[in-house]
Write a protein that holds these residues in place. Structure first.
Motif, PDB file in Angstrom:
ATOM      1  N   THR A  94      11.788  10.721 -11.945  1.00 40.53           N
ATOM      2  CA  THR A  94      13.011  11.343 -11.442  1.00 40.53           C
ATOM      3  C   THR A  94      12.923  11.689  -9.958  1.00 40.53           C
ATOM      4  OG1 THR A  94      12.233  13.564 -12.076  1.00 40.53           O
ATOM      5  CG2 THR A  94      13.538  12.343 -13.697  1.00 40.53           C
ATOM      6  N   ASP A  95      11.898  11.185  -9.276  1.00 42.47           N
ATOM      7  CA  ASP A  95      11.727  11.477  -7.847  1.00 42.47           C
ATOM      8  C   ASP A  95      12.572  10.509  -7.022  1.00 42.47           C
ATOM      9  OD1 ASP A  95      10.983  12.003  -5.269  1.00 42.47           O
ATOM     10  OD2 ASP A  95       8.844  11.697  -5.580  1.00 42.47           O
ATOM     11  N   PRO A  96      13.617  10.991  -6.352  1.00 48.31           N
ATOM     12  CA  PRO A  96      14.496  10.070  -5.618  1.00 48.31           C
ATOM     13  C   PRO A  96      13.816   9.422  -4.422  1.00 48.31           C
ATOM     14  CG  PRO A  96      15.076  12.334  -5.119  1.00 48.31           C
ATOM     15  CD  PRO A  96      14.063  12.395  -6.230  1.00 48.31           C
ATOM     16  N   LYS A  97      12.806  10.082  -3.835  1.00 47.04           N
ATOM     17  CA  LYS A  97      12.171   9.554  -2.620  1.00 47.04           C
ATOM     18  C   LYS A  97      11.548   8.191  -2.860  1.00 47.04           C
ATOM     19  CE  LYS A  97       9.364  13.031  -2.180  1.00 47.04           C
ATOM     20  NZ  LYS A  97       9.802  13.752  -3.391  1.00 47.04           N
ATOM     21  N   ALA A  98      10.857   8.053  -3.985  1.00 43.41           N
ATOM     22  CA  ALA A  98      10.178   6.789  -4.269  1.00 43.41           C
ATOM     23  C   ALA A  98      11.193   5.658  -4.480  1.00 43.41           C
ATOM     24  CB  ALA A  98       9.270   6.948  -5.487  1.00 43.41           C
ATOM     25  N   TYR A  99      12.267   5.955  -5.200  1.00 45.92           N
ATOM     26  CA  TYR A  99      13.305   4.937  -5.401  1.00 45.92           C
ATOM     27  C   TYR A  99      13.942   4.544  -4.071  1.00 45.92           C
ATOM     28  CZ  TYR A  99      13.235   5.750 -10.469  1.00 45.92           C
ATOM     29  OH  TYR A  99      12.864   5.844 -11.789  1.00 45.92           O
ATOM     30  N   GLN A 100      14.266   5.534  -3.239  1.00 46.49           N
ATOM     31  CA  GLN A 100      14.894   5.250  -1.949  1.00 46.49           C
ATOM     32  C   GLN A 100      13.997   4.378  -1.086  1.00 46.49           C
ATOM     33  OE1 GLN A 100      17.779   5.656  -0.655  1.00 46.49           O
ATOM     34  NE2 GLN A 100      17.499   5.574   1.559  1.00 46.49           N
ATOM     35  N   ASN A 101      12.728   4.746  -1.004  1.00 44.15           N
ATOM     36  CA  ASN A 101      11.808   3.994  -0.155  1.00 44.15           C
ATOM     37  C   ASN A 101      11.548   2.594  -0.689  1.00 44.15           C
ATOM     38  OD1 ASN A 101      11.202   5.863   2.002  1.00 44.15           O
ATOM     39  ND2 ASN A 101      10.166   7.117   0.489  1.00 44.15           N
ATOM     40  N   ARG A 102      11.406   2.471  -1.995  1.00 42.98           N
ATOM     41  CA  ARG A 102      11.217   1.126  -2.553  1.00 42.98           C
ATOM     42  C   ARG A 102      12.481   0.297  -2.360  1.00 42.98           C
ATOM     43  NH1 ARG A 102       9.595  -0.008  -8.814  1.00 42.98           N
ATOM     44  NH2 ARG A 102      11.826   0.468  -9.102  1.00 42.98           N
ATOM     45  N   GLY A 103      13.639   0.930  -2.507  1.00 43.50           N
ATOM     46  CA  GLY A 103      14.890   0.218  -2.276  1.00 43.50           C
ATOM     47  C   GLY A 103      14.984  -0.328  -0.866  1.00 43.50           C
ATOM     48  N   LEU A 104      14.498   0.438   0.110  1.00 40.78           N
ATOM     49  CA  LEU A 104      14.523  -0.029   1.493  1.00 40.78           C
ATOM     50  C   LEU A 104      13.622  -1.245   1.692  1.00 40.78           C
ATOM     51  CD1 LEU A 104      14.516   3.403   3.340  1.00 40.78           C
ATOM     52  CD2 LEU A 104      16.397   1.768   3.252  1.00 40.78           C
ATOM     53  N   ILE A 105      12.503  -1.282   0.979  1.00 39.76           N
ATOM     54  CA  ILE A 105      11.646  -2.474   1.051  1.00 39.76           C
ATOM     55  C   ILE A 105      12.377  -3.664   0.463  1.00 39.76           C
ATOM     56  CG2 ILE A 105       9.588  -3.568   0.096  1.00 39.76           C
ATOM     57  CD1 ILE A 105       8.078  -1.020   0.510  1.00 39.76           C
ATOM     58  N   TYR A 106      12.966  -3.490  -0.717  1.00 41.05           N
ATOM     59  CA  TYR A 106      13.724  -4.595  -1.323  1.00 41.05           C
ATOM     60  C   TYR A 106      14.850  -5.049  -0.400  1.00 41.05           C
ATOM     61  CZ  TYR A 106      11.463  -3.630  -5.856  1.00 41.05           C
ATOM     62  OH  TYR A 106      10.564  -3.462  -6.888  1.00 41.05           O
ATOM     63  N   GLN A 107      15.511  -4.090   0.235  1.00 43.09           N
ATOM     64  CA  GLN A 107      16.595  -4.423   1.150  1.00 43.09           C
ATOM     65  C   GLN A 107      16.082  -5.288   2.292  1.00 43.09           C
ATOM     66  OE1 GLN A 107      18.553  -1.287   3.660  1.00 43.09           O
ATOM     67  NE2 GLN A 107      20.233  -1.599   2.220  1.00 43.09           N
ATOM     68  N   GLY A 108      14.942  -4.901   2.866  1.00 42.80           N
ATOM     69  CA  GLY A 108      14.360  -5.680   3.955  1.00 42.80           C
ATOM     70  C   GLY A 108      13.918  -7.060   3.526  1.00 42.80           C
ATOM     71  N   GLN A 109      13.630  -7.227   2.230  1.00 40.36           N
ATOM     72  CA  GLN A 109      13.240  -8.534   1.684  1.00 40.36           C
ATOM     73  C   GLN A 109      14.440  -9.335   1.203  1.00 40.36           C
ATOM     74  OE1 GLN A 109      10.509  -7.185  -1.383  1.00 40.36           O
ATOM     75  NE2 GLN A 109       8.723  -7.475  -0.053  1.00 40.36           N
ATOM     76  N   ASN A 110      15.640  -8.792   1.443  1.00 43.74           N
ATOM     77  CA  ASN A 110      16.901  -9.394   0.997  1.00 43.74           C
ATOM     78  C   ASN A 110      16.976  -9.511  -0.520  1.00 43.74           C
ATOM     79  OD1 ASN A 110      19.488 -10.254   1.676  1.00 43.74           O
ATOM     80  ND2 ASN A 110      18.922 -12.422   1.625  1.00 43.74           N
ATOM     81  N   ARG A 111      16.321  -8.610  -1.220  1.00 43.89           N
ATOM     82  CA  ARG A 111      16.425  -8.499  -2.676  1.00 43.89           C
ATOM     83  C   ARG A 111      17.477  -7.421  -2.953  1.00 43.89           C
ATOM     84  NH1 ARG A 111      10.301  -7.675  -4.684  1.00 43.89           N
ATOM     85  NH2 ARG A 111      11.417  -7.347  -6.668  1.00 43.89           N
ATOM     86  N   GLN A 112      18.732  -7.763  -2.654  1.00 41.49           N
ATOM     87  CA  GLN A 112      19.767  -6.739  -2.620  1.00 41.49           C
ATOM     88  C   GLN A 112      20.072  -6.162  -3.995  1.00 41.49           C
ATOM     89  OE1 GLN A 112      20.371  -5.586   0.205  1.00 41.49           O
ATOM     90  NE2 GLN A 112      19.528  -7.276   1.416  1.00 41.49           N
ATOM     91  N   ASP A 113      20.032  -6.969  -5.052  1.00 42.64           N
ATOM     92  CA  ASP A 113      20.300  -6.438  -6.389  1.00 42.64           C
ATOM     93  C   ASP A 113      19.239  -5.415  -6.783  1.00 42.64           C
ATOM     94  OD1 ASP A 113      22.557  -8.004  -6.620  1.00 42.64           O
ATOM     95  OD2 ASP A 113      21.566  -9.587  -7.778  1.00 42.64           O
ATOM     96  N   ASP A 114      17.971  -5.725  -6.477  1.00 40.74           N
ATOM     97  CA  ASP A 114      16.902  -4.767  -6.769  1.00 40.74           C
ATOM     98  C   ASP A 114      17.058  -3.507  -5.923  1.00 40.74           C
ATOM     99  OD1 ASP A 114      15.650  -6.439  -8.638  1.00 40.74           O
ATOM    100  OD2 ASP A 114      14.443  -7.431  -7.095  1.00 40.74           O
ATOM    101  N   ALA A 115      17.437  -3.699  -4.661  1.00 42.13           N
ATOM    102  CA  ALA A 115      17.639  -2.545  -3.780  1.00 42.13           C
ATOM    103  C   ALA A 115      18.751  -1.647  -4.313  1.00 42.13           C
ATOM    104  CB  ALA A 115      17.971  -3.024  -2.364  1.00 42.13           C
TER     105      ALA A 115
END
Length: 285
Positions: free
Chosen positions: A169-190
């Protein structure tokens, strides 16, 4: 927040190394995101926390409990939140001296060291915190941010994923991992990770801003606009939010509204190039 049991701040923010820009052909380009933790760029600076009255009160506690590591950790937290990093560093170091197994103080000191650009020391402290308590999710988030800032994306991704396993339930980890996916153009995962960040931190603006950027890249301009509207409604001084709102409106063909959004962003931050560029693109002919 209890400084004896958690680090004082390692939250994510969607600050950009580049920007979401409209190219001359009108296509959106994701130039990348950089983040250090939810809520503020390398942030959570709160001058009130470092007020003379508050610090004096905490110092009195330290004086009365000079052998209590937790009292130094609490005061170090206040120093860190107010941007008084050298004093924070000294307090966390004293806490560790008094209690060498104080893994929270190691993680707190690591965050201060990151802000002071002492990255090798920060890595050593995160590693020590994890060695003492392999289940301490905050240390994985902090180390993951450090790895990502150094371009060690695979290691960062592994740390954020481990943090999510330990603290779902920690939002920080999801947010940060989402930013990595975003940078990798894995937009659905982000988007999925930003959804989880929003579910666990519904009042934070950062996941909405980040998710809106991914919606822009995937061409879901209406969903992007909805997210950016939330951002600027909650933070009227977010020049990035106003700029991104302008981009979404521009893609939806609302040129006049887009120009107004870009102009609002430029009024807040006259040096923000994407806002000025947006104004030039959408100005009345």
């Amino acid at each position: 927040m209890q400084a004896a049991t958690s680090s004082f701040s390692d939250r994510s923010s969607p600050r950009r190394a580049g920007s979401i820009l409209a190219s001359l052909a009108g296509a959106l380009i994701l130039a990348g995101c950089q983040s250090t933790g939810m809520g503020g760029a390398e942030g959570d600076i709160d001058p009130a926390t470092g007020s003379e009255a508050n610090i004096s009160s905490l110092s009195a506690v330290v004086a009365q409990n000079s052998n209590d590591a937790s009292s130094y950790n609490v005061r170090g937290t206040a120093f860190g939140r107010s941007g008084r990093y050298e004093e924070a560093l000294a307090d966390f170091t004293q806490a560790i001296k008094l209690n060498p197994n104080f893994y929270q103080a190691y993680a707190n000191r690591a965050l201060v060291e990151r802000r002071l650009k002492q990255n090798s020391q920060a890595l050593a402290d995160y590693n020590q915190a994890i060695a003492i308590n392999p289940s301490y999710a905050e240390a994985y988030v902090g180390r993951g941010n450090l790895y990502r800032s150094q371009g060690q994306i695979d290691l960062a991704l592994a740390d954020f994923t481990r943090a999510i396993e330990l603290s779902p339930t920690d939002p920080k980890a999801y947010q940060n991992r989402g930013l990595i996916y975003q940078g990798q153009n894995r937009q659905d995962d982000a988007i999925q990770d930003f959804n989880s960040a929003i579910a666990n931190a519904p009042t934070s603006t950062e996941p909405y801003l980040s998710r809106g950027l991914s919606y822009l890249v995937t061409g879901d301009y209406k969903a992007a606009l909805d997210d950016f509207n939330i951002v600027v409604r909650r933070d009227k001084d977010s020049y990035e939010g106003w700029t991104d709102q302008g981009l979404a409106l521009e893609k939806l063909g609302e040129r006049d509204k887009a120009f107004a959004a870009f102009a609002h962003a430029a009024a807040i931050n006259p040096n923000y190039t994407p806002a000025r560029d947006g104004m030039r693109r959408t100005a009345a002919k």
